[in-house]
Design an enzyme around this catalytic site. Sequence first.
Site, PDB file in Angstrom:
ATOM      1  N   PRO A  14       0.848  -1.203   0.000  1.00  0.00           N
ATOM      2  CG  PRO A  14       0.069  -0.995   2.192  1.00  0.00           C
ATOM      3  CD  PRO A  14       0.793  -1.932   1.277  1.00  0.00           C
ATOM      4  CG  MET A  15       3.505   2.205  -1.891  1.00  0.00           C
ATOM      5  SD  MET A  15       4.626   1.932  -3.302  1.00  0.00           S
ATOM      6  CE  MET A  15       3.599   0.879  -4.341  1.00  0.00           C
ATOM      7  CB  CYS A  97       2.010   5.246   8.244  1.00  0.00           C
ATOM      8  SG  CYS A  97       2.139   6.879   7.464  1.00  0.00           S
ATOM      9  CG  ASN A 208       7.415  -3.537   2.666  1.00  0.00           C
ATOM     10  OD1 ASN A 208       7.184  -2.556   3.352  1.00  0.00           O
ATOM     11  ND2 ASN A 208       7.578  -3.452   1.369  1.00  0.00           N
ATOM     12  N   GLY A 210      12.998  -2.448   0.529  1.00  0.00           N
ATOM     13  CA  GLY A 210      14.255  -2.476  -0.202  1.00  0.00           C
ATOM     14  C   GLY A 210      14.435  -3.588  -1.216  1.00  0.00           C
ATOM     15  NE  ARG A 232      10.759   3.330  -1.634  1.00  0.00           N
ATOM     16  CZ  ARG A 232      11.927   3.629  -1.084  1.00  0.00           C
ATOM     17  NH1 ARG A 232      12.538   4.750  -1.416  1.00  0.00           N
ATOM     18  NH2 ARG A 232      12.483   2.812  -0.217  1.00  0.00           N
TER      19      ARG A 232
END
Length: 337
Positions: A14-15, A97, A208, A210, A232
């Site tokens: 989720p971003m 977050c 999650n 890198g 990303r």
Amino acid sequence: MISSPYPHKFSVAPMMDWTTSHCRQFHRLMTKKALLYTEMVTTGAIIHGDTRRFLDFNSVEHPIALQLGGHNATDLATCAKLAEKWGYDEVNLNAGCPSDRVQNGMIGAILMTHSQLVTDALKSMMDSVEIPITIKHRIGIDDFDSYEFLRDFVGTVAESGCKTFIVHARKAILHGLSPKENREIPPLDYDRVIQLKQDFRDLNIVINGGIKHHTEAFELLNAGLDGVMLGREAYQNPLLLTDVDHHYYGTKNPIETSEALNDTLVQWVEQSTLDGTPLKYIARHMLGLYSGQPGSKKYRRLLSENMTKQGADASLFGEALSMIQPPKHLANPTPHS
């Protein structure tokens, strides 16, 4: 292909501002199996705002998980029930977050210092629905960054009955770093997440942070972890999604050549714009397509400079695609498993 009872070996993180419905539909063209997540949505937005706006999605996006931001057990349970009613496959609680805005609302990484609150919230959610309830968190926050802190947090939260923990392998620094810096500056510690799996073998531990290549992902899966989540890299280099179904699930990739991908994308963009979606809402998620290939910079420039103009339509996307010289075959060699 890694053998594991956990069904979601690969997911896209989720971003905020990135994993919109249009983004997820784009990603779904390249992988039918990966678990896709919404942007984080707060419980307040769903309960007191335009519920349909925040929860609606296209049926092609399955399997899809809704990520919630909140801490109140009653509100989270209410939103979980709405998510189940809307047809989501999973609901995930954000405990990772680091932004100031969500901290002030007792949302995100700050929850890691309130493990009993998290436990109660997750239990309330699980008691309200039949679909899976999961949590995403960091390996620590600020000075609470020992392995023992992480182990105790997971151990306490697991008492809720939650079985799936998605762990961003960086700690969050809540005072002094921006959310962007928190995704880059705190060092990665994959070994700590691997140790977590060794200590909690009955839990699903997904890693999650890198991960840039399928080879890296398979190394982590081979170390015993149950799944990998890319953020990303999946967004900025979406072509890697074309290999996911074969590598992680042992099924045929939905698209195997650049010619087939281009045809599929053009048809999708044409239909979406005909249905009334402005090109800019679609194309902004596609700027990283064929990144690194000859002509990709011209493709990106043409789209980014013109997609917001009045009258921009699918023909602009087709023109941009014509500037790229993509590889004929998309698939990479299968990583060692």
